[in-house]
Design a protein around this motif. Structure first.
Motif, PDB file in Angstrom:
ATOM      1  N   TRP A  11       0.842  -1.194   0.000  1.00 44.07           N
ATOM      2  CA  TRP A  11       0.000   0.000   0.000  1.00 44.07           C
ATOM      3  C   TRP A  11       0.880   1.248   0.000  1.00 44.07           C
ATOM      4  CZ3 TRP A  11      -5.042   0.068  -0.903  1.00 44.07           C
ATOM      5  CH2 TRP A  11      -5.769  -1.113  -0.708  1.00 44.07           C
ATOM      6  N   HIS A  12       0.633   2.157  -0.953  1.00 47.22           N
ATOM      7  CA  HIS A  12       1.420   3.374  -1.103  1.00 47.22           C
ATOM      8  C   HIS A  12       0.511   4.596  -1.045  1.00 47.22           C
ATOM      9  CE1 HIS A  12       5.310   1.588  -2.505  1.00 47.22           C
ATOM     10  NE2 HIS A  12       4.505   0.571  -2.764  1.00 47.22           N
ATOM     11  N   LEU A  13       1.031   5.657  -0.461  1.00 48.15           N
ATOM     12  CA  LEU A  13       0.371   6.958  -0.473  1.00 48.15           C
ATOM     13  C   LEU A  13       1.060   7.812  -1.529  1.00 48.15           C
ATOM     14  CD1 LEU A  13      -1.604   9.023   0.772  1.00 48.15           C
ATOM     15  CD2 LEU A  13       0.230   9.644   2.377  1.00 48.15           C
ATOM     16  N   VAL A  14       0.318   8.255  -2.540  1.00 49.60           N
ATOM     17  CA  VAL A  14       0.874   9.056  -3.622  1.00 49.60           C
ATOM     18  C   VAL A  14       1.026  10.502  -3.133  1.00 49.60           C
ATOM     19  CG1 VAL A  14       0.571   9.822  -6.010  1.00 49.60           C
ATOM     20  CG2 VAL A  14      -0.227   7.558  -5.308  1.00 49.60           C
ATOM     21  N   VAL A  15       2.191  11.094  -3.346  1.00 48.81           N
ATOM     22  CA  VAL A  15       2.480  12.417  -2.795  1.00 48.81           C
ATOM     23  C   VAL A  15       2.646  13.490  -3.866  1.00 48.81           C
ATOM     24  CG1 VAL A  15       3.503  11.477  -0.695  1.00 48.81           C
ATOM     25  CG2 VAL A  15       4.960  11.898  -2.688  1.00 48.81           C
ATOM     26  N   THR A  16       2.618  13.110  -5.148  1.00 45.92           N
ATOM     27  CA  THR A  16       2.710  14.101  -6.223  1.00 45.92           C
ATOM     28  C   THR A  16       1.741  13.739  -7.329  1.00 45.92           C
ATOM     29  OG1 THR A  16       4.454  12.915  -7.426  1.00 45.92           O
ATOM     30  CG2 THR A  16       5.163  14.523  -5.768  1.00 45.92           C
ATOM     31  N   GLY A  17       1.490  14.709  -8.209  1.00 46.57           N
ATOM     32  CA  GLY A  17       0.678  14.427  -9.380  1.00 46.57           C
ATOM     33  C   GLY A  17      -0.814  14.428  -9.103  1.00 46.57           C
ATOM     34  N   PRO A  18      -1.630  14.066 -10.102  1.00 54.24           N
ATOM     35  CA  PRO A  18      -3.089  14.156  -9.993  1.00 54.24           C
ATOM     36  C   PRO A  18      -3.676  13.237  -8.938  1.00 54.24           C
ATOM     37  CG  PRO A  18      -2.453  13.021 -12.020  1.00 54.24           C
ATOM     38  CD  PRO A  18      -1.209  13.625 -11.449  1.00 54.24           C
ATOM     39  N   HIS A  19      -2.955  12.189  -8.535  1.00 54.76           N
ATOM     40  CA  HIS A  19      -3.468  11.265  -7.521  1.00 54.76           C
ATOM     41  C   HIS A  19      -2.869  11.533  -6.143  1.00 54.76           C
ATOM     42  CE1 HIS A  19      -6.038   8.146  -9.473  1.00 54.76           C
ATOM     43  NE2 HIS A  19      -5.562   8.770 -10.539  1.00 54.76           N
ATOM     44  N   ARG A  20      -2.316  12.707  -5.967  1.00 54.20           N
ATOM     45  CA  ARG A  20      -1.755  13.061  -4.671  1.00 54.20           C
ATOM     46  C   ARG A  20      -2.810  12.892  -3.566  1.00 54.20           C
ATOM     47  NH1 ARG A  20       0.447  19.053  -2.818  1.00 54.20           N
ATOM     48  NH2 ARG A  20       1.102  18.440  -0.713  1.00 54.20           N
ATOM     49  N   GLY A  21      -2.413  12.244  -2.478  1.00 55.23           N
ATOM     50  CA  GLY A  21      -3.305  12.038  -1.355  1.00 55.23           C
ATOM     51  C   GLY A  21      -4.106  10.755  -1.422  1.00 55.23           C
ATOM     52  N   HIS A  22      -4.025  10.037  -2.546  1.00 52.60           N
ATOM     53  CA  HIS A  22      -4.768   8.794  -2.684  1.00 52.60           C
ATOM     54  C   HIS A  22      -3.893   7.594  -2.328  1.00 52.60           C
ATOM     55  CE1 HIS A  22      -8.467  10.363  -4.331  1.00 52.60           C
ATOM     56  NE2 HIS A  22      -7.781  11.121  -5.179  1.00 52.60           N
ATOM     57  N   LEU A  23      -4.536   6.543  -1.836  1.00 55.52           N
ATOM     58  CA  LEU A  23      -3.857   5.283  -1.553  1.00 55.52           C
ATOM     59  C   LEU A  23      -3.961   4.372  -2.764  1.00 55.52           C
ATOM     60  CD1 LEU A  23      -2.548   4.344   1.194  1.00 55.52           C
ATOM     61  CD2 LEU A  23      -4.024   6.350   1.348  1.00 55.52           C
ATOM     62  N   TRP A  24      -2.871   3.691  -3.082  1.00 51.46           N
ATOM     63  CA  TRP A  24      -2.839   2.716  -4.171  1.00 51.46           C
ATOM     64  C   TRP A  24      -2.288   1.390  -3.665  1.00 51.46           C
ATOM     65  CZ3 TRP A  24      -3.535   3.098  -9.698  1.00 51.46           C
ATOM     66  CH2 TRP A  24      -4.106   4.310 -10.100  1.00 51.46           C
ATOM     67  N   LEU A  25      -2.907   0.312  -4.115  1.00 54.73           N
ATOM     68  CA  LEU A  25      -2.362  -1.025  -3.881  1.00 54.73           C
ATOM     69  C   LEU A  25      -1.517  -1.383  -5.095  1.00 54.73           C
ATOM     70  CD1 LEU A  25      -2.267  -3.631  -2.163  1.00 54.73           C
ATOM     71  CD2 LEU A  25      -4.233  -4.442  -3.493  1.00 54.73           C
ATOM     72  N   VAL A  26      -0.212  -1.582  -4.889  1.00 52.93           N
ATOM     73  CA  VAL A  26       0.718  -1.817  -5.992  1.00 52.93           C
ATOM     74  C   VAL A  26       1.341  -3.195  -5.837  1.00 52.93           C
ATOM     75  CG1 VAL A  26       2.805  -0.999  -7.154  1.00 52.93           C
ATOM     76  CG2 VAL A  26       1.212   0.644  -6.160  1.00 52.93           C
ATOM     77  N   THR A  27       1.343  -3.961  -6.934  1.00 52.55           N
ATOM     78  CA  THR A  27       1.976  -5.276  -6.944  1.00 52.55           C
ATOM     79  C   THR A  27       2.984  -5.322  -8.078  1.00 52.55           C
ATOM     80  OG1 THR A  27       0.492  -6.343  -8.515  1.00 52.55           O
ATOM     81  CG2 THR A  27      -0.294  -6.164  -6.243  1.00 52.55           C
TER      82      THR A  27
END
Length: 425
Positions: A11-27
């Protein structure tokens, strides 16, 4: 990175760009955003919503976290993550009901240990499955097939070994959202040269399994063709079987799992031959209704649902296993992914699944078959006579295509639905 669910699922918290502030599940193969606005969950998006969601115990029953809610036709890449260069091309297809069970099942061999019965079966075991019209065909309804013995914990799929579905069960080549430029077909090296391939783990599962399993030698050329057309990696169970073996013959010949095809004189056809893959790779081709991945000797068919399963009149969700039952001539949802299905086959639960469909000394009869043969039963399995006394029926070895053809013909004439494609053998 805020945390991990194991098996390279972070699980990552995006800190830049249009998805800043959103959580992403990355595999290693995919990524998906968290939050109600993305259609994956009813939980609030962002870090606070993510924390509240897990603190409350995760999603409600049947609610999927991760790519399960995607339509299987979208692809997200680094551009969508605001320049996040550590992200590979993200093929969004993994089904991940993580919080529903409290922990993630790591690999095909591990079960999530939680009590209760399998969700497809009524706790009383009395729920009835709809069968063909008894008045017109002499068939009978039977209790719902239980996947697990009483008191045993269910296997809750999916796992990290499930294939990346959009390539082969969506549009063949996905529709790319605006801003993404990662539409491409993966070459064989990308599909085979992966971290953490599934085959060593599968070999351990075969060795420790509760049922006999024979691993057929592969046909390298056919395995290569299958892997390229499916566009799944050897990290998935589906890809590992296609690349590393010609198929599996389980439980003294009772059940066959398709792989890359065997060069043996009496081997199995490949998963590509069974499903009619194009002779030459075609990125626009896909099995719309689903992928036939296994047959049993009675004409039962195991299928991994495709993206258009509802339109094909089949139960269950995309990317989940279903079974065409030769005793009811109907499809049944199994509520498990492909990797969990393979583990389940080897778990010793087949005896319960086939309760009422095995006669004394069945092992001797199935062991004498070659993989191209099945068993024809008269009176037919869906008849009252067979239901009353299966041991008294007449049985003989016939080509598997005959077993499937008879069941399909009767299902179209007297069954609840046209079963559709059951595989080419």
């Amino acid at each position: 990175m805020l945390g991990t669910d194991g098996c390279g699922m972070n699980w990552h918290l995006v800190v830049t760009g249009p998805h800043r502030g959103h959580l992403w599940l990355v595999t290693g193969e995919g990524a998906t955003p968290f939050g109600a606005e993305f259609g994956h969950t009813t939980a609030e998006s962002g870090f606070a919503g993510w924390v509240r969601h897990w603190a409350a115990g995760g999603p409600a029953d049947g609610e999927a976290i991760g790519p399960a809610a995607f339509d299987g036709r979208q692809r997200l890449g680094c551009a969508e993550l605001g320049g996040w260069t550590s992200c590979r091309t993200a093929v969004v297809a993994r089904y991940v009901r993580l919080a529903e069970f409290g922990e993630h099942r790591a690999g095909v061999a591990a079960d999530i240990r939680r009590g209760g019965r399998h969700p497809i079966a009524d706790p009383s075991g009395q729920r009835r499955r709809p069968g063909p019209d008894a008045a017109s065909s002499g068939t009978v309804e039977r209790p719902a097939r239980l996947l697990h013995r009483t008191g045993e914990p269910p296997i809750h799929p999916p796992t990290d070994r499930d294939p990346q579905l959009p390539y082969w069960c969506g549009l063949g080549v996905e529709v790319v959202p605006a801003g993404c430029d990662h539409l491409r077909v993966r070459e064989l090296d990308e599909l085979v040269q992966v971290d953490d391939p599934a085959w060593p783990e599968l070999q351990d599962v075969f060795a420790a399994g509760a049922v006999p399993v024979r691993v057929l030698a592969p046909d390298p050329d056919e395995g290569r063709r299958c892997l390229l057309q499916m566009q799944v990696t050897a990290r998935s169970t589906l890809g590992a079987l296609a690349w590393n073996c010609g198929g599996l013959v389980l439980d003294d010949g009772w059940l066959r799992v398709f792989g890359g095809g065997s060069q043996e004189g009496q081997g199995l056809p490949s998963i590509g031959q069974v499903n009619g893959f194009p002779a030459v790779f075609d990125p626009a081709w896909y099995p719309a209704a689903g992928l036939v991945v296994g047959h049993d000797v009675l004409g039962g068919v195991f299928v991994l649902n495709g993206q258009d399963c509802a339109a094909a009149g089949r139960p269950g969700a995309p990317g989940r296993m279903i079974y065409f039952a030769p005793d009811t001539l109907a499809w049944e949802a199994m509520d498990m992914g492909h990797s969990a299905w393979v583990a389940w086959l080897l778990s010793g639960r087949l005896e319960t699944f086939y309760d009422g469909l095995r006669w004394p000394d069945w092992r001797r009869e199935t062991a004498a078959l070659d993989p191209s043969q099945g068993i024809s039963v008269h009176p037919f399995l869906w008849s009252e006579e067979a239901h009353a006394d299966l041991a008294a029926t007449s049985r003989r070895a016939v080509p598997m295509r005959e077993v499937l053809g008879v069941a399909a013909d009767f299902a179209r004439q007297a069954g609840p639905v046209d079963p559709g494609f059951l595989g080419e053998v």
